[in-house]
Write an enzyme that holds these catalytic residues in place. Structure first.
Site, PDB file in Angstrom:
ATOM      1  N   CYS A 165       0.823  -1.223   0.000  1.00  0.00           N
ATOM      2  CA  CYS A 165       0.000   0.000   0.000  1.00  0.00           C
ATOM      3  C   CYS A 165       0.850   1.263   0.000  1.00  0.00           C
ATOM      4  O   CYS A 165       0.327   2.358  -0.176  1.00  0.00           O
ATOM      5  CB  CYS A 165      -0.910   0.018   1.215  1.00  0.00           C
ATOM      6  SG  CYS A 165      -2.095  -1.319   1.231  1.00  0.00           S
ATOM      7  N   ASN A 180     -10.146   0.051   1.925  1.00  0.00           N
ATOM      8  CA  ASN A 180      -8.712   0.163   1.644  1.00  0.00           C
ATOM      9  C   ASN A 180      -8.471  -0.131   0.165  1.00  0.00           C
ATOM     10  O   ASN A 180      -8.542  -1.279  -0.263  1.00  0.00           O
ATOM     11  CB  ASN A 180      -7.952  -0.824   2.535  1.00  0.00           C
ATOM     12  CG  ASN A 180      -6.447  -0.799   2.299  1.00  0.00           C
ATOM     13  OD1 ASN A 180      -5.955  -0.129   1.382  1.00  0.00           O
ATOM     14  ND2 ASN A 180      -5.712  -1.540   3.103  1.00  0.00           N
ATOM     15  N   HIS A 220      -2.771   6.895   4.578  1.00  0.00           N
ATOM     16  CA  HIS A 220      -3.290   5.714   3.887  1.00  0.00           C
ATOM     17  C   HIS A 220      -4.555   5.248   4.613  1.00  0.00           C
ATOM     18  O   HIS A 220      -4.600   5.254   5.844  1.00  0.00           O
ATOM     19  CB  HIS A 220      -2.222   4.610   3.892  1.00  0.00           C
ATOM     20  CG  HIS A 220      -2.734   3.309   3.378  1.00  0.00           C
ATOM     21  ND1 HIS A 220      -3.389   3.200   2.179  1.00  0.00           N
ATOM     22  CD2 HIS A 220      -2.709   2.057   3.913  1.00  0.00           C
ATOM     23  CE1 HIS A 220      -3.739   1.948   1.990  1.00  0.00           C
ATOM     24  NE2 HIS A 220      -3.340   1.230   3.027  1.00  0.00           N
TER      25      HIS A 220
HETATM   26  N1  ACO Z   1     -16.917  -9.891  11.183  1.00  0.00           N
HETATM   27  C1  ACO Z   1     -17.135 -10.326  12.433  1.00  0.00           C
HETATM   28  N2  ACO Z   1     -16.150 -10.791  13.229  1.00  0.00           N
HETATM   29  C2  ACO Z   1     -14.895 -10.800  12.710  1.00  0.00           C
HETATM   30  C3  ACO Z   1     -14.617 -10.351  11.406  1.00  0.00           C
HETATM   31  C4  ACO Z   1     -15.695  -9.894  10.643  1.00  0.00           C
HETATM   32  N3  ACO Z   1     -15.517  -9.433   9.385  1.00  0.00           N
HETATM   33  N4  ACO Z   1     -13.289 -10.483  11.189  1.00  0.00           N
HETATM   34  C5  ACO Z   1     -12.755 -10.974  12.310  1.00  0.00           C
HETATM   35  N5  ACO Z   1     -13.725 -11.177  13.228  1.00  0.00           N
HETATM   36  C6  ACO Z   1     -13.565 -11.694  14.588  1.00  0.00           C
HETATM   37  C7  ACO Z   1     -12.324 -12.522  14.744  1.00  0.00           C
HETATM   38  O1  ACO Z   1     -12.564 -13.862  14.348  1.00  0.00           O
HETATM   39  C8  ACO Z   1     -12.061 -12.379  16.222  1.00  0.00           C
HETATM   40  O2  ACO Z   1     -12.907 -13.269  16.914  1.00  0.00           O
HETATM   41  P1  ACO Z   1     -12.369 -14.093  18.198  1.00  0.00           P
HETATM   42  O3  ACO Z   1     -12.000 -13.018  19.193  1.00  0.00           O
HETATM   43  O4  ACO Z   1     -13.534 -14.915  18.562  1.00  0.00           O
HETATM   44  O5  ACO Z   1     -11.197 -14.868  17.694  1.00  0.00           O
HETATM   45  C9  ACO Z   1     -12.515 -10.967  16.538  1.00  0.00           C
HETATM   46  O6  ACO Z   1     -13.393 -10.601  15.472  1.00  0.00           O
HETATM   47  C10 ACO Z   1     -11.385  -9.955  16.645  1.00  0.00           C
HETATM   48  O7  ACO Z   1     -10.527 -10.112  15.520  1.00  0.00           O
HETATM   49  P2  ACO Z   1      -9.186  -9.276  15.374  1.00  0.00           P
HETATM   50  O8  ACO Z   1      -8.477  -9.721  14.144  1.00  0.00           O
HETATM   51  O9  ACO Z   1      -8.466  -9.289  16.669  1.00  0.00           O
HETATM   52  O10 ACO Z   1      -9.791  -7.809  15.151  1.00  0.00           O
HETATM   53  P3  ACO Z   1      -9.022  -6.449  15.074  1.00  0.00           P
HETATM   54  O11 ACO Z   1      -9.640  -5.522  16.022  1.00  0.00           O
HETATM   55  O12 ACO Z   1      -7.541  -6.620  15.065  1.00  0.00           O
HETATM   56  O13 ACO Z   1      -9.427  -5.913  13.627  1.00  0.00           O
HETATM   57  C11 ACO Z   1      -8.522  -5.701  11.398  1.00  0.00           C
HETATM   58  C12 ACO Z   1      -9.054  -6.655  12.475  1.00  0.00           C
HETATM   59  C13 ACO Z   1      -9.638  -4.748  11.032  1.00  0.00           C
HETATM   60  C14 ACO Z   1      -8.093  -6.505  10.203  1.00  0.00           C
HETATM   61  C15 ACO Z   1      -7.325  -4.910  11.969  1.00  0.00           C
HETATM   62  O14 ACO Z   1      -6.424  -5.798  12.564  1.00  0.00           O
HETATM   63  C16 ACO Z   1      -6.590  -4.099  10.930  1.00  0.00           C
HETATM   64  O15 ACO Z   1      -7.093  -3.134  10.412  1.00  0.00           O
HETATM   65  N6  ACO Z   1      -5.326  -4.446  10.660  1.00  0.00           N
HETATM   66  C17 ACO Z   1      -4.436  -3.646   9.802  1.00  0.00           C
HETATM   67  C18 ACO Z   1      -4.786  -3.698   8.361  1.00  0.00           C
HETATM   68  C19 ACO Z   1      -3.747  -2.887   7.591  1.00  0.00           C
HETATM   69  O16 ACO Z   1      -3.365  -1.806   7.971  1.00  0.00           O
HETATM   70  N7  ACO Z   1      -3.224  -3.391   6.510  1.00  0.00           N
HETATM   71  C20 ACO Z   1      -2.102  -2.712   5.890  1.00  0.00           C
HETATM   72  C21 ACO Z   1      -2.359  -2.294   4.594  1.00  0.00           C
HETATM   73  S1  ACO Z   1      -3.098  -3.513   3.574  1.00  0.00           S
HETATM   74  C22 ACO Z   1      -2.052  -3.753   2.195  1.00  0.00           C
HETATM   75  O17 ACO Z   1      -0.913  -3.439   2.213  1.00  0.00           O
HETATM   76  C23 ACO Z   1      -2.672  -4.521   1.017  1.00  0.00           C
END
Ligand code: ACO
Length: 330
Positions: free
Chosen positions: A117, A287, A257
């Site tokens: 990204c 994103n 970003h």
């Molecule tokens: N709907 C419902 N529940 C979900 C979903 C969903 N879509 N996705 C995950 N969950 C659940 C998980 O299974 C987990 O359940 P559990 O606690 O029973 O195991 C719970 O929700 C929490 O999941 P986490 O992964 O801990 O959630 P988090 O708060 O970390 O959010 C996210 C996840 C949004 C992906 C976040 O980690 C994030 O934004 N990460 C960074 C992304 C990023 O910046 N990427 C870089 C650029 S991308 C590129 O370069 C292409």
């Protein structure tokens, strides 16, 4: 302020967003998720999805044509096409070459740059160096991704995050006070496995097994990526400001970003900025990887808020892991 005497400037910006909108409610019908979860964890409400007959270069060309029109230029007035993408039309030729074909330009160099990204800001830094060295006079920099084609629509942890889009800058040397004041960039390849598309390269060449194992899609350890993103985006923005000889209080607009509203908010807080100084469109587009920064800058420009002389900090983070920031005087 930066004592740099020669700078590049953004002569014009173009964007392209596909018409098709995929809402959180639509996703509720596809995977076990909810609008409430997606909104509170990411800030995303909807995203755009390319139509089946569109490829990456089509989106890129649409953004490029808009940038050319807004600058009153023709494709032949360019002397380099640089495309930042993670979702090329083909592994080779480069998407930049397909863009060149579709723009029907004369012969000129064209190549892709891939840095997750962060690719668009890496492209800006490369373009700066090519222009200030005298190698190129006018560069078309396109940031385009069609992430919907590499999204595993059965994986709720990633499929709610991404969207498709394109943005383009026409870049040339500045002959006034505006322009790119400084940049900061970095990468840590030891963290590559946190965010990758595992198969289709030499590591896991495509075969029936890689397809069965669904290895041709984005794989991300979201939690880990999140922590690195918050840290690196804040640090990069501060380092670029320091390189420009500016304090964080001198930033008029932050263009981060757009991966997750919580990462955006944390970066804004690190710079001590009020919310109205932080450009956000992740709610409407998700994103879009390399397209997020040019699209956000375009929307800020179109809002009429941005005034000549104002200071913009752009900052990105992505697969690699990579990060970069650039400080620009409008
Ligand atoms: N709907 C419902 N529940 C979900 C979903 C969903 N879509 N996705 C995950 N969950 C659940 C998980 O299974 C987990 O359940 P559990 O606690 O029973 O195991 C719970 O929700 C929490 O999941 P986490 O992964 O801990 O959630 P988090 O708060 O970390 O959010 C996210 C996840 C949004 C992906 C976040 O980690 C994030 O934004 N990460 C960074 C992304 C990023 O910046 N990427 C870089 C650029 S991308 C590129 O370069 C292409």
């Amino acid at each position: 302020m930066s004592d740099r005497t020669r700078r590049i400037k953004i002569r014009s910006i173009g964007i392209y967003l596909p018409d098709r909108v995929l809402t959180n409610q639509d996703l509720e019908k596809m995977v076990e998720t909810s609008d409430e979860w997606i909104t509170t964890r990411t800030g995303i409400k909807e995203r755009r999805i390319a139509s089946d007959d569109q490829v990456t270069s089509d989106l890129g060309v649409a953004a490029a044509r808009m940038a050319l029109d807004r600058a009153g230029l023709k494709p032949g007035d360019l002397d380099l096409i640089l495309v930042a993408t993670n979702t090329p039309d083909t592994i080779f030729p480069a998407t930049a070459c397909w863009v060149q074909k579709k723009l029907e330009t004369r012969e000129m160099p064209a190549f892709d740059l891939q840095a997750g990204c962060t690719g668009f800001l890496y492209g800006l830094i490369v373009a700066e160096s090519l222009i200030l060295s005298g190698t190129c006079r006018r560069i078309l920099l396109v940031g385009v991704d069609v992430l919907s084609r590499i999204t595993n629509w059965q994986d709720r942890t990633t499929c709610v995050l991404f969207g498709d889009g394109a943005g383009a800058f026409i870049l040339e040397e500045s002959h006034d006070d505006s322009g790119l004041l400084s940049h900061f960039w970095g990468a840590d390849g030891s963290l590559g496995e946190l965010l990758l598309l595992p198969a289709g390269g030499t590591l896991h060449p495509t075969d029936e097994q890689t397809v069965r194992d669904r290895l041709h899609y984005i794989y991300m350890k979201g939690n880990d990526v999140f922590k690195h993103a918050v840290k690196r985006m804040g640090e990069s923005a501060l380092a670029a400001l320091k390189a420009a000889g500016l304090e964080k209080g001198q930033v008029d607009y932050l263009i981060p970003h757009q991966a997750n509203l919580r990462i955006i908010d944390a970066t804004g807080e690190r710079l001590g900025l009020d919310k109205e100084r932080v450009v956000v469109n992740v709610d409407r587009y998700g994103n879009m990887s390399v397209a997020t920064i040019p699209v956000a800058l375009y929307e800020l420009q179109e809002s009429g808020k941005l005034q000549p002389g104002e200071i913009i900090a752009m900052v990105a983070f992505g697969a690699g892991l990579t990060w970069a920031a650039a400080v620009y005087r409008w």
